[in-house]
Design a protein around this motif. Structure first.
Motif, PDB file in Angstrom:
ATOM      1  N   CYS A 196       0.865  -1.191   0.000  1.00  0.00           N
ATOM      2  CA  CYS A 196       0.000   0.000   0.000  1.00  0.00           C
ATOM      3  C   CYS A 196       0.895   1.232   0.000  1.00  0.00           C
ATOM      4  CB  CYS A 196      -0.911  -0.016   1.238  1.00  0.00           C
ATOM      5  SG  CYS A 196      -2.095   1.356   1.284  1.00  0.00           S
ATOM      6  N   GLN A 197       0.790   2.045  -1.079  1.00  0.00           N
ATOM      7  CA  GLN A 197       1.642   3.217  -1.236  1.00  0.00           C
ATOM      8  C   GLN A 197       0.801   4.424  -1.665  1.00  0.00           C
ATOM      9  OE1 GLN A 197       4.957   3.385  -0.649  1.00  0.00           O
ATOM     10  NE2 GLN A 197       5.183   1.198  -0.159  1.00  0.00           N
ATOM     11  N   LYS A 241      -8.843  16.648 -16.105  1.00  0.00           N
ATOM     12  CA  LYS A 241      -7.971  17.509 -15.313  1.00  0.00           C
ATOM     13  C   LYS A 241      -7.981  17.138 -13.830  1.00  0.00           C
ATOM     14  CE  LYS A 241      -8.453  21.466 -18.427  1.00  0.00           C
ATOM     15  NZ  LYS A 241      -8.840  22.898 -18.556  1.00  0.00           N
ATOM     16  N   ASP A 242      -8.849  16.194 -13.443  1.00  0.00           N
ATOM     17  CA  ASP A 242      -8.957  15.828 -12.034  1.00  0.00           C
ATOM     18  C   ASP A 242      -7.810  14.912 -11.636  1.00  0.00           C
ATOM     19  OD1 ASP A 242     -11.315  17.264 -11.813  1.00  0.00           O
ATOM     20  OD2 ASP A 242     -12.562  15.541 -12.355  1.00  0.00           O
ATOM     21  N   ILE A 243      -7.120  15.297 -10.582  1.00  0.00           N
ATOM     22  CA  ILE A 243      -6.018  14.497 -10.060  1.00  0.00           C
ATOM     23  C   ILE A 243      -6.259  14.287  -8.564  1.00  0.00           C
ATOM     24  CG2 ILE A 243      -4.570  16.539  -9.692  1.00  0.00           C
ATOM     25  CD1 ILE A 243      -2.146  14.747 -10.389  1.00  0.00           C
ATOM     26  N   TYR A 244      -5.999  13.075  -8.096  1.00  0.00           N
ATOM     27  CA  TYR A 244      -6.292  12.716  -6.712  1.00  0.00           C
ATOM     28  C   TYR A 244      -5.029  12.181  -6.036  1.00  0.00           C
ATOM     29  CZ  TYR A 244     -11.148  12.739  -8.400  1.00  0.00           C
ATOM     30  OH  TYR A 244     -12.349  13.097  -8.961  1.00  0.00           O
ATOM     31  N   LEU A 245      -5.005  12.335  -4.723  1.00  0.00           N
ATOM     32  CA  LEU A 245      -4.015  11.648  -3.912  1.00  0.00           C
ATOM     33  C   LEU A 245      -4.656  10.331  -3.494  1.00  0.00           C
ATOM     34  CD1 LEU A 245      -1.255  11.676  -2.452  1.00  0.00           C
ATOM     35  CD2 LEU A 245      -2.437  12.690  -0.469  1.00  0.00           C
ATOM     36  N   ALA A 246      -4.021   9.228  -3.814  1.00  0.00           N
ATOM     37  CA  ALA A 246      -4.645   7.921  -3.582  1.00  0.00           C
ATOM     38  C   ALA A 246      -3.650   6.931  -2.997  1.00  0.00           C
ATOM     39  CB  ALA A 246      -5.207   7.377  -4.893  1.00  0.00           C
ATOM     40  N   TYR A 247      -4.212   5.985  -2.258  1.00  0.00           N
ATOM     41  CA  TYR A 247      -3.438   4.836  -1.810  1.00  0.00           C
ATOM     42  C   TYR A 247      -3.534   3.769  -2.896  1.00  0.00           C
ATOM     43  CZ  TYR A 247      -3.050   6.670   2.966  1.00  0.00           C
ATOM     44  OH  TYR A 247      -2.741   7.432   4.066  1.00  0.00           O
ATOM     45  N   THR A 248      -2.380   3.329  -3.380  1.00  0.00           N
ATOM     46  CA  THR A 248      -2.349   2.253  -4.360  1.00  0.00           C
ATOM     47  C   THR A 248      -2.196   0.938  -3.600  1.00  0.00           C
ATOM     48  OG1 THR A 248      -1.260   3.708  -5.959  1.00  0.00           O
ATOM     49  CG2 THR A 248      -1.219   1.350  -6.425  1.00  0.00           C
ATOM     50  N   VAL A 249      -3.302   0.195  -3.526  1.00  0.00           N
ATOM     51  CA  VAL A 249      -3.328  -1.049  -2.761  1.00  0.00           C
ATOM     52  C   VAL A 249      -3.097  -2.215  -3.717  1.00  0.00           C
ATOM     53  CG1 VAL A 249      -4.647  -2.499  -1.186  1.00  0.00           C
ATOM     54  CG2 VAL A 249      -4.927   0.002  -1.122  1.00  0.00           C
ATOM     55  N   THR A 250      -2.062  -3.007  -3.478  1.00  0.00           N
ATOM     56  CA  THR A 250      -1.716  -4.135  -4.338  1.00  0.00           C
ATOM     57  C   THR A 250      -2.071  -5.449  -3.650  1.00  0.00           C
ATOM     58  OG1 THR A 250       0.152  -2.857  -5.201  1.00  0.00           O
ATOM     59  CG2 THR A 250       0.112  -5.210  -5.704  1.00  0.00           C
ATOM     60  N   PHE A 251      -2.769  -6.326  -4.380  1.00  0.00           N
ATOM     61  CA  PHE A 251      -3.135  -7.644  -3.852  1.00  0.00           C
ATOM     62  C   PHE A 251      -2.117  -8.689  -4.320  1.00  0.00           C
ATOM     63  CE2 PHE A 251      -7.062  -5.335  -3.394  1.00  0.00           C
ATOM     64  CZ  PHE A 251      -7.632  -5.861  -2.241  1.00  0.00           C
ATOM     65  N   ASP A 252      -2.110  -9.833  -3.626  1.00  0.00           N
ATOM     66  CA  ASP A 252      -1.126 -10.870  -3.920  1.00  0.00           C
ATOM     67  C   ASP A 252      -1.659 -11.960  -4.841  1.00  0.00           C
ATOM     68  OD1 ASP A 252      -2.872 -12.158  -2.244  1.00  0.00           O
ATOM     69  OD2 ASP A 252      -1.372 -12.800  -0.759  1.00  0.00           O
ATOM     70  N   ASP A 253      -2.709 -11.685  -5.596  1.00  0.00           N
ATOM     71  CA  ASP A 253      -3.246 -12.692  -6.519  1.00  0.00           C
ATOM     72  C   ASP A 253      -2.338 -12.809  -7.742  1.00  0.00           C
ATOM     73  OD1 ASP A 253      -4.068 -10.095  -7.349  1.00  0.00           O
ATOM     74  OD2 ASP A 253      -5.418 -11.018  -8.771  1.00  0.00           O
ATOM     75  N   GLU A 254      -2.632 -13.748  -8.613  1.00  0.00           N
ATOM     76  CA  GLU A 254      -1.761 -14.008  -9.765  1.00  0.00           C
ATOM     77  C   GLU A 254      -1.696 -12.849 -10.753  1.00  0.00           C
ATOM     78  OE1 GLU A 254      -3.100 -17.034 -12.451  1.00  0.00           O
ATOM     79  OE2 GLU A 254      -5.186 -16.862 -11.764  1.00  0.00           O
ATOM     80  N   TYR A 255      -2.708 -11.968 -10.733  1.00  0.00           N
ATOM     81  CA  TYR A 255      -2.714 -10.825 -11.647  1.00  0.00           C
ATOM     82  C   TYR A 255      -2.200  -9.550 -10.991  1.00  0.00           C
ATOM     83  CZ  TYR A 255      -5.616 -13.945 -14.420  1.00  0.00           C
ATOM     84  OH  TYR A 255      -6.083 -15.023 -15.125  1.00  0.00           O
TER      85      TYR A 255
END
Length: 227
Positions: A181-182, A193-207
């Protein structure tokens, strides 16, 4: 006197004979009807009627315009410019690329070297939408092309990382467990034009599914898959 009487008798008899002969001839002569040439009447032909065609209206003459095909355009802030005769340092100075931009170099990109400069805000969050990419030809050493992405932003997170992980897990637990999570800046629509601050949540599945959680309110902004 007798001679006169005889002559008169002969004359009378001649007249009678002549009259009788004429009558006999009239009775024996065939009666021929005068030939009349009767031609059958030609059939009456109906007068030709002219079919008047209405003049074509202007709208009928004009063919409907073909629908315009949509043109896919890149974000307004992205510029494609041939940079012959310029230098990497010159472009950095022109677009204000300073030490707050992270530099990444790819030296083997189809015979070229690509320099990536991406903004990092004061909280250490990467903004790939505020960046400069410069492509240099390895053989000539000249700048071939460059692109400028001009979407500066600085936002502070409202929710915590743990709250972002929990929100992603609650809605997308089918992808498995949260691997990473970053914080990062995210634009759902590259043409907008919309830009957001977001948490990039990564899962451990095959994809290796990615879920973008809005760092302001915890809502889901979008998703992606790495593999």
């Amino acid at each position: 006197m007798k001679r006169i009487f005889a002559l008169l008798l002969v004359a009378a008899l001649g007249t009678t004979i002549t009259a009788c002969a004429k009558a006999a001839m009239a009775e024996t002569a065939p009666q021929t009807q005068p030939q009349t040439h009767q031609t059958e009447p030609e059939p009456e032909t109906e007068p030709e009627t002219k079919v008047e065609t209405e003049p074509e209206s202007e709208t009928e003459r004009q063919t409907e315009p073909e629908p315009e095909t949509e043109r896919q355009t890149e974000p307004e802030s992205e510029q494609h410019v041939t940079g012959h005769g310029t230098t990497v340092e010159g472009l950095k100075a022109q677009y204000g690329i300073d030490d707050t931009y992270r530099e990444t170099v790819d030296k083997d990109f189809n015979g070229c070297t690509v320099y990536y400069y991406e903004k990092v805000d004061k909280n250490g969050v990467l903004n790939i939408y505020d960046a400069l990419n410069v492509t240099v030809d390895n053989e000539s050493g000249e700048v071939f092309t460059f692109k400028r992405f001009d979407h500066p932003a600085f936002l502070e997170p409202v929710i915590t990382e743990d709250e972002a992980r929990a929100a992603a897990k609650q809605q997308y637990g089918k992808y498995g467990n949260v691997k990473d999570c970053q914080l990062a800046y995210y634009m759902p629509d590259l043409g907008g034009k919309d830009i957001y601050l977001a948490y990039t949540v990564t899962f451990d599945d095959e994809y290796a599914h990615l879920i973008y959680i809005n760092a302001q309110d915890g809502s889901v902004l979008g998703g992606d898959a790495v593999k």
